[in-house]
Design an enzyme around this catalytic site. Structure first.
Site, PDB file in Angstrom:
ATOM      1  N   HIS A 225       1.216  -1.202   0.394  1.00 28.23           N
ATOM      2  CA  HIS A 225      -0.102   0.159  -0.289  1.00 28.23           C
ATOM      3  C   HIS A 225       0.831   0.928   0.404  1.00 28.23           C
ATOM      4  O   HIS A 225       1.653   1.079  -0.725  1.00 28.23           O
ATOM      5  CB  HIS A 225      -1.000  -0.673   1.164  1.00 28.23           C
ATOM      6  CG  HIS A 225      -1.968   1.077   1.473  1.00 28.23           C
ATOM      7  ND1 HIS A 225      -2.391   1.678   0.449  1.00 28.23           N
ATOM      8  CD2 HIS A 225      -3.004   1.097   2.175  1.00 28.23           C
ATOM      9  CE1 HIS A 225      -3.600   2.288   0.548  1.00 28.23           C
ATOM     10  NE2 HIS A 225      -4.081   1.964   1.344  1.00 28.23           N
ATOM     11  N   HIS A 271      -2.605  -1.718 -10.627  1.00 31.29           N
ATOM     12  CA  HIS A 271      -3.202  -1.706  -9.095  1.00 31.29           C
ATOM     13  C   HIS A 271      -4.663  -2.187  -9.632  1.00 31.29           C
ATOM     14  O   HIS A 271      -5.191  -2.623 -10.022  1.00 31.29           O
ATOM     15  CB  HIS A 271      -3.819  -0.013  -9.485  1.00 31.29           C
ATOM     16  CG  HIS A 271      -4.574   0.431  -8.617  1.00 31.29           C
ATOM     17  ND1 HIS A 271      -5.593   0.263  -8.424  1.00 31.29           N
ATOM     18  CD2 HIS A 271      -3.908   2.084  -7.208  1.00 31.29           C
ATOM     19  CE1 HIS A 271      -5.740   0.679  -7.805  1.00 31.29           C
ATOM     20  NE2 HIS A 271      -5.093   1.939  -6.617  1.00 31.29           N
ATOM     21  N   ASP A 326       2.832   5.788  -7.462  1.00 29.97           N
ATOM     22  CA  ASP A 326       4.034   5.558  -6.304  1.00 29.97           C
ATOM     23  C   ASP A 326       5.302   4.902  -7.167  1.00 29.97           C
ATOM     24  O   ASP A 326       6.024   5.746  -6.606  1.00 29.97           O
ATOM     25  CB  ASP A 326       3.816   4.149  -6.321  1.00 29.97           C
ATOM     26  CG  ASP A 326       2.592   4.363  -4.439  1.00 29.97           C
ATOM     27  OD1 ASP A 326       2.680   5.068  -4.353  1.00 29.97           O
ATOM     28  OD2 ASP A 326       1.918   3.485  -4.349  1.00 29.97           O
TER      29      ASP A 326
END
Ligand code: MLT
Length: 388
Positions: A225, A271, A326
């Site tokens: 996460h 994702h 990210d």
């Protein structure tokens, strides 16, 4: 309201509730093809705003800047001061702890010493106080000296930028802008991202806002996460080190292929919900080009953006070969001078508590005509042996 029937079959078990509807989320949604929306607005339409404007939007569902907005800002400023007792308790925590664990502990301390027990009150209080708490943690952990006095009237992230004291900042204005954008893009991501889900689940026992957020931050801290932004920058640095500043797309592609052949991870792609490039990542790539066009991280981030999907698409099992937020958020922050991957998840947390706290208020005080969502209690099928 339309009734949607979802059939749960054996294949859906032990898959982390992937894709199964469990409730309503008022503040945001993630469209697999279009990315993140706060209410009805694509995140791109909000990315230029000041943090207070977007926070107000998430709290109230309106963007108009009238008296309502002005009094909301005054409320935030009034609620911002953190007591000396809380700050001293944070400064007494061991510096050896990961900054996210310092944050988790600080939330528990803040709740014990300043919690009101009222979810909407504590929602605003924690949002108002979080910049000073997080700045204190960073300066304490980094050994960067005493945190300057909080001045909330400077603006939510301007105040934060003025409170952190990293030794290497060359252009404070660019750092401020990088932090503003990072903050806004991470507030909320639908109702089912793990930290938000955990926060709401814990709050369903009627644990306080602070305890619920502390649990949520533990969930955020995992490498699958929020910790992924820290890991992604470390990965990008490794790639840069291996291919050098004069790398070409081909050398980066070769490196990706070799890593996959050696069963090593390639960070920043895929994702659970999205099936295209993360809309937040797209905004970061564009801002990177505008603000830090010559930084060596930008070149590598772009090569990874271009070549990663090319290689990953060759594997038909990969559902989403595209960059997620990210992949680039950490490189962008680092280019602004904040080259401290250890604090990236904490900055994610500083932002995400906004959405989680608002969603907790919905579930505790507004859902089911104000009765609130009952305690979470999903059903598990008893299986005396590991099912095949
Ligand atoms: C997030 O922002 O929470 C992450 O993209 C993970 C998710 O949405 O599940």
């Amino acid at each position: 309201m339309t009734k949607i029937i979802f059939e749960v079959t054996e294949e859906n078990l032990d898959t982390g509730l992937r894709g199964y509807p469990v409730g309503h989320c008022l503040t945001s949604r993630v469209d697999p093809m279009l990315g993140l929306y706060y209410y009805d607005k694509p995140i791109r339409d909000l990315a230029h705003l000041q943090p207070e404007e977007v926070i107000y939007f998430l709290m109230e569902g309106e963007l108009k800047k009238g008296e309502g907005f002005e009094s909301f800002c005054r409320e935030l400023h009034k609620r911002a001061p953190v007591s000396k007792k809380v700050i001293d308790a944070i400064l007494a925590l061991p510096k050896e702890m990961h900054p996210m664990h310092l944050f988790v502990s600080s939330l528990v301390i803040l709740g014990a010493l300043e919690g009101t027990g009222d979810y909407p009150e504590d929602c605003l209080n924690i949002i108002a106080k979080a910049p000073e708490i997080v700045a204190t943690i960073i300066n304490h952990h980094g050994g960067w000296g005493k945190t300057p006095k909080s001045q909330p009237e400077l603006g939510y992230m301007k105040n934060f930028a003025a409170m952190i004291r990293p030794p290497s900042i060359k252009d404070p204005k660019k750092l401020e802008e990088a932090l503003r954008l990072f903050n806004i893009l991470h507030y909320d991501h639908g109702g089912g991202n793990l930290s938000t889900f955990v926060g709401k689940a814990v709050a369903s026992s009627l644990e306080s806002m602070y305890g619920s957020l502390a649990s949520a931050m533990c969930a955020l801290n995992g490498p699958r996460h929020g910790r992924a932004n820290q890991d992604c920058l470390v990965f990008l640095q490794e790639v840069l080190h291996a291919v050098g500043e004069n790398a070409t797309g081909d050398t980066v592609e070769e490196l990706i292929r070799n890593r996959l052949l050696n069963k090593e991870l390639v960070f920043g792609f895929g994702h659970a919900v999205l099936r295209v490039e993360d809309s937040r990542a797209t905004i970061f790539y564009e801002a990177f080009e505008k603000l830090f066009p010559n930084h060596p991280y930008r070149k590598i981030a772009n090569f990874l953006r271009e070549r990663g999907p090319k290689v990953l698409k060759e594997n038909p099992k990969i559902q989403n070969p595209y960059p997620n937020v990210d992949a680039v958020s950490g490189a962008f922050l680092a280019a602004s001078g904040f080259d401290y991957p250890y604090y990236f998840t904490l900055l994610f947390g500083l932002s995400r508590i906004v959405g989680i706290a608002r969603q907790i208020v919905y579930e505790r005080c507004e859902a089911r005509e104000g009765k609130g969502v009952p305690i979470y209690r999903p059903k598990y099928i008893y299986a005396p042996h590991i099912p095949k």
